[in-house]
Design a protein around this motif. Sequence first.
Motif, PDB file in Angstrom:
ATOM      1  N   PHE A  74       0.873  -1.164   0.000  1.00 29.25           N
ATOM      2  CA  PHE A  74       0.000   0.000   0.000  1.00 29.25           C
ATOM      3  C   PHE A  74       0.913   1.218   0.000  1.00 29.25           C
ATOM      4  O   PHE A  74       1.593   1.503   0.983  1.00 29.25           O
ATOM      5  N   SER A  75       0.967   1.913  -1.143  1.00 30.40           N
ATOM      6  CA  SER A  75       1.870   3.070  -1.289  1.00 30.40           C
ATOM      7  C   SER A  75       3.284   2.719  -0.834  1.00 30.40           C
ATOM      8  O   SER A  75       3.884   3.412  -0.024  1.00 30.40           O
ATOM      9  N   GLU A  76       3.811   1.621  -1.324  1.00 30.74           N
ATOM     10  CA  GLU A  76       5.173   1.130  -1.103  1.00 30.74           C
ATOM     11  C   GLU A  76       5.432   0.592   0.304  1.00 30.74           C
ATOM     12  O   GLU A  76       6.555   0.273   0.640  1.00 30.74           O
ATOM     13  N   ALA A  77       4.401   0.472   1.134  1.00 29.65           N
ATOM     14  CA  ALA A  77       4.553  -0.150   2.450  1.00 29.65           C
ATOM     15  C   ALA A  77       3.906  -1.532   2.393  1.00 29.65           C
ATOM     16  O   ALA A  77       2.757  -1.670   1.986  1.00 29.65           O
ATOM     17  N   ARG A  78       4.649  -2.554   2.787  1.00 33.38           N
ATOM     18  CA  ARG A  78       4.119  -3.920   2.724  1.00 33.38           C
ATOM     19  C   ARG A  78       3.015  -4.101   3.757  1.00 33.38           C
ATOM     20  O   ARG A  78       3.163  -3.710   4.915  1.00 33.38           O
ATOM     21  N   VAL A  79       1.888  -4.676   3.321  1.00 31.57           N
ATOM     22  CA  VAL A  79       0.735  -4.881   4.207  1.00 31.57           C
ATOM     23  C   VAL A  79       0.154  -6.264   3.962  1.00 31.57           C
ATOM     24  O   VAL A  79       0.413  -6.898   2.940  1.00 31.57           O
ATOM     25  N   THR A  80      -0.662  -6.702   4.912  1.00 35.39           N
ATOM     26  CA  THR A  80      -1.420  -7.935   4.731  1.00 35.39           C
ATOM     27  C   THR A  80      -2.774  -7.572   4.117  1.00 35.39           C
ATOM     28  O   THR A  80      -3.116  -6.392   4.000  1.00 35.39           O
ATOM     29  N   GLY A  81      -3.549  -8.565   3.765  1.00 40.41           N
ATOM     30  CA  GLY A  81      -4.870  -8.315   3.203  1.00 40.41           C
ATOM     31  C   GLY A  81      -5.778  -7.583   4.177  1.00 40.41           C
ATOM     32  O   GLY A  81      -6.528  -6.673   3.799  1.00 40.41           O
ATOM     33  N   GLU A  82      -5.708  -7.951   5.466  1.00 39.43           N
ATOM     34  CA  GLU A  82      -6.535  -7.294   6.481  1.00 39.43           C
ATOM     35  C   GLU A  82      -6.124  -5.837   6.664  1.00 39.43           C
ATOM     36  O   GLU A  82      -6.971  -4.955   6.801  1.00 39.43           O
ATOM     37  N   ASP A  83      -4.803  -5.588   6.703  1.00 39.06           N
ATOM     38  CA  ASP A  83      -4.318  -4.212   6.849  1.00 39.06           C
ATOM     39  C   ASP A  83      -4.739  -3.357   5.659  1.00 39.06           C
ATOM     40  O   ASP A  83      -5.109  -2.193   5.820  1.00 39.06           O
ATOM     41  N   LEU A  84      -4.666  -3.949   4.471  1.00 39.78           N
ATOM     42  CA  LEU A  84      -5.067  -3.218   3.269  1.00 39.78           C
ATOM     43  C   LEU A  84      -6.536  -2.822   3.351  1.00 39.78           C
ATOM     44  O   LEU A  84      -6.900  -1.677   3.064  1.00 39.78           O
ATOM     45  N   GLU A  85      -7.375  -3.755   3.784  1.00 39.81           N
ATOM     46  CA  GLU A  85      -8.807  -3.452   3.881  1.00 39.81           C
ATOM     47  C   GLU A  85      -9.069  -2.366   4.917  1.00 39.81           C
ATOM     48  O   GLU A  85      -9.894  -1.474   4.697  1.00 39.81           O
ATOM     49  N   LYS A  86      -8.356  -2.392   6.043  1.00 44.27           N
ATOM     50  CA  LYS A  86      -8.527  -1.356   7.067  1.00 44.27           C
ATOM     51  C   LYS A  86      -8.123   0.018   6.526  1.00 44.27           C
ATOM     52  O   LYS A  86      -8.834   1.006   6.718  1.00 44.27           O
ATOM     53  N   ARG A  87      -6.989   0.079   5.847  1.00 42.34           N
ATOM     54  CA  ARG A  87      -6.509   1.359   5.315  1.00 42.34           C
ATOM     55  C   ARG A  87      -7.449   1.902   4.246  1.00 42.34           C
ATOM     56  O   ARG A  87      -7.755   3.087   4.215  1.00 42.34           O
ATOM     57  N   LEU A  88      -7.906   1.010   3.367  1.00 38.68           N
ATOM     58  CA  LEU A  88      -8.812   1.460   2.302  1.00 38.68           C
ATOM     59  C   LEU A  88     -10.177   1.853   2.860  1.00 38.68           C
ATOM     60  O   LEU A  88     -10.809   2.793   2.357  1.00 38.68           O
ATOM     61  N   SER A  89     -10.644   1.170   3.907  1.00 40.42           N
ATOM     62  CA  SER A  89     -11.921   1.538   4.539  1.00 40.42           C
ATOM     63  C   SER A  89     -11.826   2.927   5.155  1.00 40.42           C
ATOM     64  O   SER A  89     -12.768   3.716   5.073  1.00 40.42           O
ATOM     65  N   TYR A  90     -10.688   3.229   5.765  1.00 40.27           N
ATOM     66  CA  TYR A  90     -10.487   4.563   6.342  1.00 40.27           C
ATOM     67  C   TYR A  90     -10.517   5.629   5.243  1.00 40.27           C
ATOM     68  O   TYR A  90     -11.131   6.679   5.395  1.00 40.27           O
ATOM     69  N   ILE A  91      -9.850   5.332   4.120  1.00 41.97           N
ATOM     70  CA  ILE A  91      -9.845   6.278   2.993  1.00 41.97           C
ATOM     71  C   ILE A  91     -11.254   6.435   2.442  1.00 41.97           C
ATOM     72  O   ILE A  91     -11.676   7.540   2.084  1.00 41.97           O
ATOM     73  N   ALA A  92     -12.014   5.330   2.369  1.00 42.94           N
ATOM     74  CA  ALA A  92     -13.378   5.405   1.843  1.00 42.94           C
ATOM     75  C   ALA A  92     -14.252   6.303   2.716  1.00 42.94           C
ATOM     76  O   ALA A  92     -15.147   6.987   2.211  1.00 42.94           O
ATOM     77  N   LYS A  93     -13.999   6.318   4.022  1.00 47.28           N
ATOM     78  CA  LYS A  93     -14.783   7.165   4.922  1.00 47.28           C
ATOM     79  C   LYS A  93     -14.348   8.626   4.855  1.00 47.28           C
ATOM     80  O   LYS A  93     -15.176   9.526   4.939  1.00 47.28           O
ATOM     81  N   THR A  94     -13.039   8.870   4.719  1.00 48.70           N
ATOM     82  CA  THR A  94     -12.532  10.240   4.755  1.00 48.70           C
ATOM     83  C   THR A  94     -12.489  10.897   3.386  1.00 48.70           C
ATOM     84  O   THR A  94     -12.749  12.083   3.266  1.00 48.70           O
ATOM     85  N   LYS A  95     -12.123  10.151   2.343  1.00 56.48           N
ATOM     86  CA  LYS A  95     -12.020  10.687   0.975  1.00 56.48           C
ATOM     87  C   LYS A  95     -12.590   9.668  -0.002  1.00 56.48           C
ATOM     88  O   LYS A  95     -11.839   8.970  -0.682  1.00 56.48           O
ATOM     89  N   PRO A  96     -13.900   9.569  -0.109  1.00 53.26           N
ATOM     90  CA  PRO A  96     -14.496   8.531  -0.962  1.00 53.26           C
ATOM     91  C   PRO A  96     -14.230   8.712  -2.450  1.00 53.26           C
ATOM     92  O   PRO A  96     -14.383   7.770  -3.219  1.00 53.26           O
ATOM     93  N   GLU A  97     -13.782   9.885  -2.881  1.00 54.08           N
ATOM     94  CA  GLU A  97     -13.507  10.106  -4.303  1.00 54.08           C
ATOM     95  C   GLU A  97     -12.103   9.657  -4.707  1.00 54.08           C
ATOM     96  O   GLU A  97     -11.720   9.757  -5.874  1.00 54.08           O
ATOM     97  N   THR A  98     -11.324   9.127  -3.768  1.00 59.48           N
ATOM     98  CA  THR A  98      -9.955   8.694  -4.049  1.00 59.48           C
ATOM     99  C   THR A  98      -9.951   7.581  -5.091  1.00 59.48           C
ATOM    100  O   THR A  98     -10.745   6.658  -5.047  1.00 59.48           O
ATOM    101  N   PHE A  99      -9.019   7.694  -6.040  1.00 62.41           N
ATOM    102  CA  PHE A  99      -8.866   6.714  -7.109  1.00 62.41           C
ATOM    103  C   PHE A  99      -7.790   5.713  -6.690  1.00 62.41           C
ATOM    104  O   PHE A  99      -6.698   6.103  -6.301  1.00 62.41           O
ATOM    105  N   ILE A 100      -8.099   4.434  -6.772  1.00 61.90           N
ATOM    106  CA  ILE A 100      -7.157   3.368  -6.412  1.00 61.90           C
ATOM    107  C   ILE A 100      -6.543   2.810  -7.695  1.00 61.90           C
ATOM    108  O   ILE A 100      -7.258   2.380  -8.596  1.00 61.90           O
ATOM    109  N   VAL A 101      -5.224   2.845  -7.763  1.00 67.57           N
ATOM    110  CA  VAL A 101      -4.499   2.281  -8.904  1.00 67.57           C
ATOM    111  C   VAL A 101      -3.908   0.952  -8.469  1.00 67.57           C
ATOM    112  O   VAL A 101      -3.117   0.897  -7.528  1.00 67.57           O
ATOM    113  N   LEU A 102      -4.313  -0.117  -9.125  1.00 72.98           N
ATOM    114  CA  LEU A 102      -3.796  -1.449  -8.824  1.00 72.98           C
ATOM    115  C   LEU A 102      -2.680  -1.764  -9.802  1.00 72.98           C
ATOM    116  O   LEU A 102      -2.886  -1.791 -11.016  1.00 72.98           O
TER     117      LEU A 102
END
Length: 139
Positions: A74-102
């Motif tokens: 996640f942005s060059e920091a190694r994460v697990t699947g659970e950590d990724l979901e937590k970080r993305l959920s936080y972004i979805a609540k604070t900045k829902p218009e954020t574009f995710i590039v996979l």
Amino acid sequence: MRRTLWNREPSTVRSEINVTSLVDVTLVLLIIFLVVAPVIQQGIKVKLPTASLQKMENTDNVTVTVSEDGRIYFSEARVTGEDLEKRLSYIAKTKPETFIVLRADKDLPFNKVVMVLDIIRNSGLSNTGIATEMEKIKH
């Protein structure tokens, strides 16, 4: 009285700046910057698939990378699947218009890509894109 090299006044001081050292150091720093800059910009090394699409506009985006060995970043920091979901959920609540590039390695098994896409979708973010390299035009 005419001054020569041997009988010059002892109180004269020559104040000159030696620019050669300054130029040498500047050129060395420039070379170091030119060598290191592409490495910094590259981030996690993955072989992206090719596509004939236009370049994406530079907007508010977050990069999720899946390397060839299946590690998630996640942005060059190694994460697990659970950590990724937590970080993305936080972004979805604070900045829902954020574009995710996979960014996923092209040699990665497809089920791993689908798993990460599911994590992104379950987090509540809907603006998602998959990074590719520009297809080379064949003549």
